[in-house]
Design an enzyme around this catalytic site. Structure first.
Site, PDB file in Angstrom:
ATOM      1  N   LYS B  81      27.091 -25.804 -27.997  1.00 12.50           N
ATOM      2  CA  LYS B  81      26.836 -26.779 -26.943  1.00 12.50           C
ATOM      3  C   LYS B  81      25.429 -27.323 -27.154  1.00 12.50           C
ATOM      4  O   LYS B  81      24.514 -26.578 -27.516  1.00 12.50           O
ATOM      5  CB  LYS B  81      26.948 -26.073 -25.582  1.00 12.50           C
ATOM      6  CG  LYS B  81      26.774 -26.993 -24.376  1.00 12.50           C
ATOM      7  CD  LYS B  81      26.891 -26.184 -23.071  1.00 12.50           C
ATOM      8  CE  LYS B  81      26.867 -27.081 -21.832  1.00 12.50           C
ATOM      9  NZ  LYS B  81      26.992 -26.287 -20.594  1.00 12.50           N
ATOM     10  N   SER B 156      30.577 -27.938 -17.608  1.00 15.06           N
ATOM     11  CA  SER B 156      29.873 -28.890 -18.433  1.00 15.06           C
ATOM     12  C   SER B 156      30.022 -28.671 -19.943  1.00 15.06           C
ATOM     13  O   SER B 156      29.711 -29.563 -20.719  1.00 15.06           O
ATOM     14  CB  SER B 156      28.384 -28.872 -18.086  1.00 15.06           C
ATOM     15  OG  SER B 156      27.827 -27.599 -18.371  1.00 15.06           O
ATOM     16  N   SER B 180      30.668 -23.487 -15.976  1.00 15.95           N
ATOM     17  CA  SER B 180      30.677 -24.423 -17.100  1.00 15.95           C
ATOM     18  C   SER B 180      31.242 -23.891 -18.409  1.00 15.95           C
ATOM     19  O   SER B 180      31.418 -24.657 -19.357  1.00 15.95           O
ATOM     20  CB  SER B 180      29.264 -24.947 -17.355  1.00 15.95           C
ATOM     21  OG  SER B 180      28.924 -25.875 -16.356  1.00 15.95           O
TER      22      SER B 180
END
Lengths: 95, 500, 486
Positions: B81, B156, B180
């Site tokens: 990420k 996210s 997330s």
């Protein structure tokens, strides 16, 4: 407890954000709906409850007093928006 | 290994193939890089892919493999990420603010995974500054769900979840502040686990909300997650909240033989909180969860009702705390030392305001403003302090619950992946989708989501398992038993069945 | 109304930079004088993802401070974030202690004024807390921009906050000096004011004498010398009184002192009403100080000035003022004690006089610190012993001292021997000089005989001159009188 546009402007000043003219109302409305959600918190009586600021309620772990870092100025300033003579440059600071 | 192609093989199988020279790390990396090239335009799961760097990592791994100096992940490709700082590589947090930020250092987790010999395929897309539940607020555009590109991937960490689901990466790292990792895992039909707060160093992870942020991992299965998680955990003196405790080998732990293979979960008590099955929970999700619980019982586990009465307030509590911390954490993005600086400005204050308003998207600015409000004079006690008190009540609920059960099971999200744009105009509606995941972050507990079914639209449903502190082994082991008995985790979207 | 109808109320906030090797939350060096930003590491420039870790050395110094002031060392204290934007503040917040500081309460005794009007006073401390310093804005012109140097960002500071207990600039300076001496005494701060290691902010307000409520205060920022502290407070006090007497009013505010004009002025950057949004820093867990740690630190504490002062009074019979002066700085006390010990611990008063008199004056003329005095404590002791046993007069002693200062001999005896400065006490030798003086100055003899007592001094002085100071003046006097038949 809806916010006024002035209050939103004050928050924006504190947060160093500029809200373009014309979107002030929209911003205020969205913030209002967030605060409506947040105001649910007031429904609970928390008298006597100790606030919890951390999931692990442990004491701080301390670092020994030793110099471990070396000079990396050139690397750091290679990504700076504006630097000269080893300094970060910003619009004139007035005291 | 006759069935699955390499891009869809478990990490343990890739390990064997690499060690037995069935495939080299360079070939394996190329395979995934080619897949990213072929398919990512339709998903937008990646922000940065650096082929040369990845191949260099792979060559180094091949040399290590030749010297037989391998660990479990040597030569295995993965994705990060874009919240993890990677030295010499663009690290954007999906924000225009950092769209020019080449990190001068590696996050601790990245250092550990480099040492393990992994191959960095690239940096995955996400909600800007990790603020969102759909990965739509990215400066680089929304991530699309591999099961249906008209739907969101969750967020996210949507890019990492989508990449693993589409088999653009075998495993990926993410971060979880209010769900997330778990929610995009559920939306993308894969397994994702967020660690106990303090287990994975936050050093080098760009902070959203410091007291809630914790890294997590994605994989197709519990066993893939276990391998990655084992390599990422470990004490880091540079993070004051990092816990100094021995690392665990989760992969070995979940393979431990059961005395009763027919009922491998005998003796395990799973708590089921009523509060997580109340109004708002979609019928198809409820049905899938109940079916999964039946499966757990069939494996020997017992289920019992538990109470988490304060969890209903987790969303406002979590958002007050997260936004407060974020409003302060994001102050460093001021256009002075790195990141975006406005091209024109009248003076210093104007430079700040323009740089930040240009650099941050609408949702990030909203959260900064709301966070500024809850900390400001006259409101602190009613919002921030009150949230901290309720945080304790929520945490104490869990403590009581874990006196009665070993794990807690619940839906990961009340709904499945919604259509792109469906909630963009109503941020609060989107926050409410985090109802089942946020309490876990408030308490700092580990949580996992694994696939347990599909809705009629063919979108995946996730079951959330919550464990007591440091119970990652138990979470992964229970999931592993479930996955040995079921095939939800083997279902693939079409994109993942197609070769590049 | 006149100025004497008003009373000034002063509280000080002093920032003492702790003398650790590394910064308070990072491993960057604290050495002074590095080129800009070469000692600003990833944490100090607030790169995304970096995190603070608290320096044990900084905490230990705070504990030493707390113990030295008889304050409470908090078993648990908390670091908060003070949020505001400024280019020298890289994170957009300063990490500081707010609600729960590490040192709470305490007091220090100060000695104000000199001579007969000098008096003792106790000033209470509110608190002392740990925090990080900010960087520096350099205002030289860089194409119309300011330059930011973050070497100072993250330097460990102890902010020491007093109660508003001071009633004059003299008291404020005495307090600041006492704290300055103390932090150096317990070796937590080098006290270098030029380098900014010890900086004062003064909160000043005035009220009519005999009234209770405090007036509106203004805070004078960043005073980096005791002289400026005094000047700034005096100017500010006068300004406030004049303003109020003229029927004016002023807001609570922050002002700067301009040493060039000797005036205070409002800061130009008028912040919209500060709202610092303090909250506990989520990156740092509470600082817990166990009693065992405090005891370990206590065991390493030197004898403190207050205790030493009363010991000097009690055991050495020194006056309160002498004892206070000798304990005004660690180096002075060290020198005094070393010299006294070398005399065999017997000439305390003489030793005190010399350390605060001749030595202090000579150091002052040469702009030297006592630690680098060319005359060592044993050398001074050797000199004192010769004074005490009558070998040399005070006048000769000063010559010997000067010779020691200029390294003309290894000790006092060596110089006395080499330069033949030993006092002449042989009656016949002195008699000869006396006779010589009488013969050479008939006029003085006549005047003296006519009753002019002063004329005797001239004759004695003549003998002293001839003996180059070595004759014992009392002996000369007595012989002179005898010879003149009185």
């Amino acid at each position: 407890m809806p916010l006024s546009n002035e209050e939103v402007a004050r928050l924006a000043r504190l947060a160093r954000l500029s809200i373009p003219d014309g979107s002030a109302d929209a911003t205020r409305k969205q913030l209002d709906s967030i605060f409506v959600l947040m105001t649910q918190l007031q429904s609970v009586d928390t008298t006597g409850i100790e606030p919890m600021s951390h999931p692990q309620e442990l004491p701080a772990r301390l670092r020994e007093d030793a110099v471990t870092e070396t000079n990396r100025r050139a690397t750091f300033q290679a990504i700076a928006p504006q630097a000269e003579a080893g300094l970060y440059l910003v619009p004139k600071v007035i005291e | 290994m006759t069935s699955a192609p390499f891009f869809d093989a478990p990490v343990s199988a890739l390990r064997r193939a690499l060690d037995e020279k069935d495939i080299s790390s360079v070939e394996l990396a190329s395979l995934f890089l080619d897949r990213i090239e072929a398919f990512d335009s339709g998903l937008n799961a990646f922000i940065t892919v650096d082929r040369e760097r990845a191949l260099a990592d792979a060559r180094a791994a091949d040399e290590r493999i030749a010297r037989k100096g391998t660990g479990a992940l040597t030569g295995i490709p993965l994705a990060y990420k874009d919240v993890f700082c990677t030295e010499g590589m663009l690290t954007t947090c999906a924000s225009k603010m950092l769209s020019n930020f080449v990190s001068p250092y590696d996050a601790h987790a990245v250092t550990l995974l480099k040492q393990a010999g992994t191959v960095n395929l690239g940096k995955t897309n996400m909600d800007e500054c990790a603020m969102g539940s759909s990965s739509e607020t990215s400066y680089y555009g929304p991530v699309k769900n591999p099961w249906n590109p008209a739907h969101v991937s969750g967020g996210s960490s949507g890019g990492s979840a989508a990449a693993v689901a589409a088999r653009l990466a075998p495993i990926a790292a993410g971060s979880d502040t209010g769900g997330s990792v778990r929610q995009p895992a559920a939306f993308c039909g894969i397994t994702g686990i967020k660690a106990t707060y303090g287990l994975i160093s936050r050093f080098g992870m760009i902070a959203y909300a410091s007291s809630l942020d914790q890294a997590g991992v994605f994989g197709a299965s519990a066993s893939d997650c276990a391998l990655l998680l084992s390599a990422m955990t470990g004490f880091d003196p540079r993070d004051s909240t990092s816990l100094d405790r021995p690392t665990e080998n989760y992969a070995a732990a979940i393979e431990a033989p059961s005395p009763n293979p027919a009922r491998p979960l005998d003796g395990l008590t799973i708590g089921v909180p009523d509060e997580f099955f109340s109004e708002g929970l979609g019928d198809e999700t409820r049905a899938a969860i109940e079916q999964a619980l039946a499966q757990y019982r069939a494996l020997g586990a017992s289920t019992r009702k538990i109470a988490l009465p304060n969890a209903r307030l987790a969303i406002p509590v979590c958002y007050v705390i997260a936004m407060a911390e974020a409003s302060s954490n994001l102050s460093r993005f001021d256009g002075v030392r790195y990141g975006h600086r406005a091209a024109e400005y009248a003076d210093l204050v104007d430079m700040y305001c323009k740089s930040r308003s240009e650099g941050f998207g609408a949702e990030v600015q909203r959260r900064i403003l709301a966070g500024t409000f809850v900390l400001s004079h006259g409101y602190y006690d009613a919002y921030y302090l009150q949230a901290q008190k309720l945080r304790r009540l929520i945490t104490e609920d869990f403590k009581r619950a874990f006196a009665e059960c070993d794990l807690i099971a619940a839906p990961t999200a009340p709904v499945t992946a919604w259509p792109l744009g469906a909630m963009s105009d109503d941020p609060v509606q989107m926050y409410l989708a985090d109802i089942y995941t946020t309490p876990v972050n408030l308490a700092g507990l580990p949580g996992l989501s694994h696939p347990c079914g599909f809705d009629t639209a063919g979108l995946p449903i996730g079951l959330q398992l919550i464990g007591d502190y440091f119970s990652e082994s138990r979470l992964l082991a229970a999931t592993h038993r479930f996955q040995q008995a079921t095939d939800w985790h083997l279902r693939r979207p079409a994109i993942a069945r197609t070769s590049a | 109304m006149s100025r004497s109808d008003w009373e000034v109320v002063i509280g000080l906030e002093i920032h003492a930079q702790l003398n650790t090797a590394s910064k308070i939350f990072s491993g960057a060096s604290t050495a002074f004088g590095a080129p800009p930003n070469e000692q600003a590491c990833a944490i100090d420039i607030a790169l995304p993802g970096t995190l603070p870790v608290l320096n044990r050395g900084a905490v230990e110094r705070a504990i030493r401070f707390g113990l030295a002031l008889g304050a409470r060392v908090a078993p648990k204290s908390v670091f908060a974030r003070k949020n505001y934007f400024y280019p020298d503040l890289p994170g957009g917040y300063q990490i500081s202690q707010f609600e729960l500081p590490v040192v709470q309460g305490g007091a220090i005794t100060i000695w104000v004024g000199e001579g007969e009007n000098a008096y003792e006073k106790s000033v209470r401390l509110t608190r002392a807390h740990l925090e990080e310093d900010a960087g520096k804005s350099l205002h030289e012109d860089f194409h119309g921009m300011s330059g930011i140097d973050l070497n100072r960002a993250g330097m460990p500071l102890l902010e020491i906050v007093s109660e508003p207990d001071m009633r004059s600039s003299a008291e404020a300076v005495a307090y600041a000096r006492a704290l300055h001496a103390l932090v150096r005494w317990i070796n937590i701060c080098d006290g270098n004011m030029q380098e900014g290691s010890f900086r004062c902010d003064a909160n000043v307000s005035v009220r009519k004498k005999g009234t209770q409520p405090l007036g509106t205060r203004r805070e004078i920022k960043n005073l980096n010398s005791f002289r400026f502290l005094q000047q700034a407070i005096d100017y500010e006090t006068g300004w406030q009184i004049e303003t109020l007497e003229d029927g004016g009013r002023f807001e609570q505010s922050t002002v700067l002192f301009d040493p060039a004009t000797g005036q205070t002025r409002m800061m130009r950057s008028k912040e919209d009403a500060h709202d610092y949004r303090y909250f506990p820093n989520p990156d740092l867990l509470p600082l817990v100080i166990e009693p065992e740690w405090i005891e370990q630190v206590r065991a390493t504490m030197p004898e403190l000035p207050a205790a030493m002062k009363s010991r000097f009074e009690r055991e050495l019979g020194l006056s309160a003022q002498d004892a206070s002066a000798l304990t005004s700085a660690k180096e002075v006390a060290d020198y005094f004690q070393a010299a006294l010990a070398a005399t065999g611990d017997v000439h305390a008063k003489l030793c005190a006089n010399w350390v605060m008199g001749e030595l202090a004056a000579r150091l002052n003329r040469a702009s030297l610190e006592i630690a680098s005095a060319p005359v060592s404590p044993p050398q001074l002791a050797g000199l004192l012993l010769r004074i005490a046993d009558g070998s040399i007069s005070n006048a000769i002693a000063r010559k010997v001292f000067e010779a020691l200062w200029n390294n003309e001999g290894k000790d006092a005896d060596d110089i006395i021997e080499r330069q033949g400065l030993k006092q002449v006490t042989d009656n016949s030798a002195i008699e000869a000089m006396v006779d010589e003086a009488i013969a050479a100055n008939p006029k003085s003899v006549e005047e003296f005989r006519a009753g002019k007592e002063k004329a005797l001094n001239a004759l004695v002085g003549q003998v002293m001159k001839v003996s180059r100071g070595k004759a014992n003046p009392a002996q000369v006097n007595e012989l002179m009188r005898r010879r003149l038949g009185i």
